[in-house]
Design an enzyme around this catalytic site. Structure first.
Site, PDB file in Angstrom:
ATOM      1  N   ASP A 106       0.751  -1.327  -0.069  1.00 29.12           N
ATOM      2  CA  ASP A 106      -0.020   0.006  -0.026  1.00 29.12           C
ATOM      3  C   ASP A 106       0.715   1.312  -0.087  1.00 29.12           C
ATOM      4  O   ASP A 106       0.521   2.260  -0.760  1.00 29.12           O
ATOM      5  CB  ASP A 106      -1.014   0.209   1.267  1.00 29.12           C
ATOM      6  CG  ASP A 106      -1.800   1.238   1.407  1.00 29.12           C
ATOM      7  OD1 ASP A 106      -2.487   1.528   0.188  1.00 29.12           O
ATOM      8  OD2 ASP A 106      -1.655   2.028   2.260  1.00 29.12           O
ATOM      9  N   ASP A 109       4.547   0.429   4.278  1.00 23.59           N
ATOM     10  CA  ASP A 109       4.213  -0.632   5.098  1.00 23.59           C
ATOM     11  C   ASP A 109       4.317  -1.910   4.010  1.00 23.59           C
ATOM     12  O   ASP A 109       4.565  -1.717   3.143  1.00 23.59           O
ATOM     13  CB  ASP A 109       2.895  -0.592   5.812  1.00 23.59           C
ATOM     14  CG  ASP A 109       1.711   0.057   4.952  1.00 23.59           C
ATOM     15  OD1 ASP A 109       1.906  -0.459   3.838  1.00 23.59           O
ATOM     16  OD2 ASP A 109       0.776   0.501   5.537  1.00 23.59           O
ATOM     17  N   TYR A 258      -9.022   3.536   5.453  1.00 24.08           N
ATOM     18  CA  TYR A 258      -9.783   3.699   4.276  1.00 24.08           C
ATOM     19  C   TYR A 258     -11.169   3.509   4.498  1.00 24.08           C
ATOM     20  O   TYR A 258     -11.775   2.695   3.924  1.00 24.08           O
ATOM     21  CB  TYR A 258      -9.002   2.610   3.157  1.00 24.08           C
ATOM     22  CG  TYR A 258      -7.893   2.818   3.161  1.00 24.08           C
ATOM     23  CD1 TYR A 258      -7.352   3.835   2.113  1.00 24.08           C
ATOM     24  CD2 TYR A 258      -6.597   2.083   3.333  1.00 24.08           C
ATOM     25  CE1 TYR A 258      -5.895   4.164   2.026  1.00 24.08           C
ATOM     26  CE2 TYR A 258      -5.273   2.224   2.957  1.00 24.08           C
ATOM     27  CZ  TYR A 258      -5.012   3.280   2.268  1.00 24.08           C
ATOM     28  OH  TYR A 258      -3.774   3.845   2.010  1.00 24.08           O
ATOM     29  N   GLU A 497       5.895   9.725   3.566  1.00 21.32           N
ATOM     30  CA  GLU A 497       5.266   8.540   3.116  1.00 21.32           C
ATOM     31  C   GLU A 497       4.742   8.421   1.621  1.00 21.32           C
ATOM     32  O   GLU A 497       3.839   9.327   1.570  1.00 21.32           O
ATOM     33  CB  GLU A 497       4.273   7.800   4.276  1.00 21.32           C
ATOM     34  CG  GLU A 497       3.967   6.262   3.920  1.00 21.32           C
ATOM     35  CD  GLU A 497       3.285   5.737   4.822  1.00 21.32           C
ATOM     36  OE1 GLU A 497       3.365   4.397   5.169  1.00 21.32           O
ATOM     37  OE2 GLU A 497       2.456   6.378   5.687  1.00 21.32           O
TER      38      GLU A 497
END
Length: 524
Positions: A106, A109, A258, A497
């Protein structure tokens, strides 16, 4: 007394003349303001033909951005182009006798979240369908198709029964307690599914959209594979529509990741199935009672993994602009196009309805995960600009002011250039592009040396003061603060990220800007 009266008369006339002058000036200014962007017939120029000259900076940025998909791949890697990546997650799905080893991680991670991964596939498919010829000019069409298939292979295996879809591999709570390379993972990776007892309309519908759009991509390449994708798409759409419910409600453990609503994905999936099959039932679905219930016509929103309405509005504008007369004349279809135009008007900085959600440097800024919305908005803007050019639609009306397709393209360019370094920070936020870009990317594999044996406990590499030993080429990071500062720190996950779904929209944007060409009137 006579002289005094004469003097008063002269003063009176002067006052009248001053007032008239001010009135005339006011009228002139009002007209200027009104006509500043009013063009009765903007010069569209000739219909764009085959791809023109490549814009080098966008070509270079595109080749950089595409590499991030290779970095995020799980499974047994084929023709691996990333020296510091290797095979990983080979046992994923084994507990259910499934091969879920492929797909993409994703973000920084090692989770496989089906919802944003499917969105990645849908956007990548859309970009290929619109700009395949432009991709070919920079030799990125085949890599894009290969990255797409890496995801759709996974999605096919994740759908073993009509009403069963595996939507997650891994436990995010366990995953976030480890800092390790994907090749060295030893933690448990449980599976999460949606089914008739625990429905997940939004994730099933998004997966249907991904498979339907990908079916179009592979139709001329591998008709058997294309038909298989379409079969899965139709089954999943039926499942999503019949068993309605948000998986973030039916499966409590996913609520921290999400969360979404269900209506926009149903319209998004039906729109893609209409483009893929041409079946009237899907057209009726988006223009009938479901459209009335979920479309939120007239209220522009922000395109993202969470909200597919702006994407649906632009996608259905294709039908309005290029479709058959009987469908393009539908009043409810026109509502989608009107709302798409409202989205566009909100993006244009000189529009009367322009959003105020911008940084001083001009970047659309909606949330702390800063780059998601401007890049996705710019992707839609360049699409709509090309729809206007190809359909010979000269102008877009924004509360009385008119704008042309060049205005939309100019906006898209401004957002792309900001990402690539034309910003107050003077730093490219796309890793590996330009002379200066972030060095402390929040991505496990990038931050740990290839020969390090960390087990689950590699936190020293998260906290290291040294730049990442492995360059996460093509990673588009979270972006700047609202005050246009950027902290290059691995521990600042919101800024540092990357994520696969943001990469999909920036790749789509760059494909649209790398050169010019007309878009096809139909995907089939």
């Amino acid at each position: 007394m006579g002289e005094q009266s004469k003097s008063k008369g002269i003063c009176g006339w002067l006052l009248v003349l001053v007032i008239l002058g001010l009135l005339v000036m006011g009228i002139v200014l009002a007209v200027k303001k009104k006509t500043k962007h009013s063009h009765s017939a903007p010069d569209l120029g000739p219909v764009p033909g085959p791809p023109g000259a490549v814009v080098k900076k966008y070509g270079d940025a595109l080749k950089t951005a595409m590499q991030f998909f290779d970095i995020q791949k799980a499974g047994k890697l084929v023709n691996n182009k990333i020296s510091w990546r290797g095979d990983s997650a080979l046992q994923d799905g084994k507990e259910a006798n499934l091969d879920l080893s492929k797909g993409m991680y994703d973000a920084g991670d090692h989770m496989k979240f089906g919802f944003p991964m499917a969105f990645t596939a849908t956007v990548l498919s859309w970009a290929i369908l619109e700009y395949g010829d432009q991709m070919q000019t920079v030799n990125q069409l085949k890599p894009a198709q290969e990255s797409l298939k890496w995801i759709t292979d996974y999605l096919i295996n994740a759908h073993p029964e009509d009403n069963v879809l595996y939507v997650q591999v891994g436990d995010p709570d366990i995953d976030r307690k480890c800092w390790d390379r994907p090749e060295e993972m030893t933690k448990k990776r449980p599976l999460t599914q949606v089914n008739t007892s625990f429905p997940g309309t939004e994730v099933a519908a998004e997966t249907a959209a991904a498979m339907a759009s990908a079916s179009l991509v592979f139709k001329s390449i591998d008709s058997t594979y294309s038909s298989l994708l379409l079969k899965h798409a139709q089954q999943l759409f039926t499942f999503a529509d019949k068993y309605r419910g948000s998986y973030s409600e039916t499966i409590p453990q996913v609520q921290n990741y999400y969360i979404s609503t269900v209506g926009d994905e149903l319209l998004w999936a039906a729109s893609w199935l209409y483009h893929t099959t041409g079946e009237k039932s899907y057209f009726d679905y988006v223009t009938g009672k479901n459209g009335k219930e979920f479309a939120n016509w007239g209220s522009p929103t922000w395109f993202s993994w969470d909200d597919k309405l702006p994407g649906t509005q632009v996608l259905l504008s294709r039908v309005s602009l290029f479709g058959a007369k009987e469908s393009s004349n539908s009043e409810r279809l026109k509502n989608y196009r009107k709302t798409a135009e409202a989205v566009m008007c909100g993006l244009l900085p000189k529009s009367p309805t322009a959003t105020s959600s911008r940084t001083d440097g001009g970047l659309i800024w909606v949330s702390e995960n800063a780059l998601q919305h401007p890049v996705a908005s710019a992707f839609l803007a360049v699409l709509y600009s090309d729809y206007m050019l190809t359909s010979r639609t000269a102008k877009l009306s924004c509360d009385g002011d008119s704008f042309g397709p060049s205005d939309l393209r100019k906006f898209a360019i401004s957002q792309a250039d900001y990402v690539l370094g034309d910003n107050p920070m003077k730093i490219s936020i796309l890793v590996g592009y330009g002379d200066k870009y972030p060095q402390f990317v929040h991505q496990r594999g990038s931050s740990i040396p290839v020969d390090a044996k960390t087990g689950c406990d590699g936190w020293q590499w998260l906290n290291s003061s040294k730049p990442n030993p492995n360059l996460a080429v093509g990673a588009l990071l979270g972006g700047p603060f609202l005050n246009e500062t950027f902290i290059d720190s691995r521990n600042n996950t919101m800024r540092a990220e990357p994520s696969t779904y943001i990469s999909a929209v920036v790749v789509g944007l760059l494909f649209g800007l790398v050169t010019t060409s007309s878009v096809v009137a139909s995907f089939t």
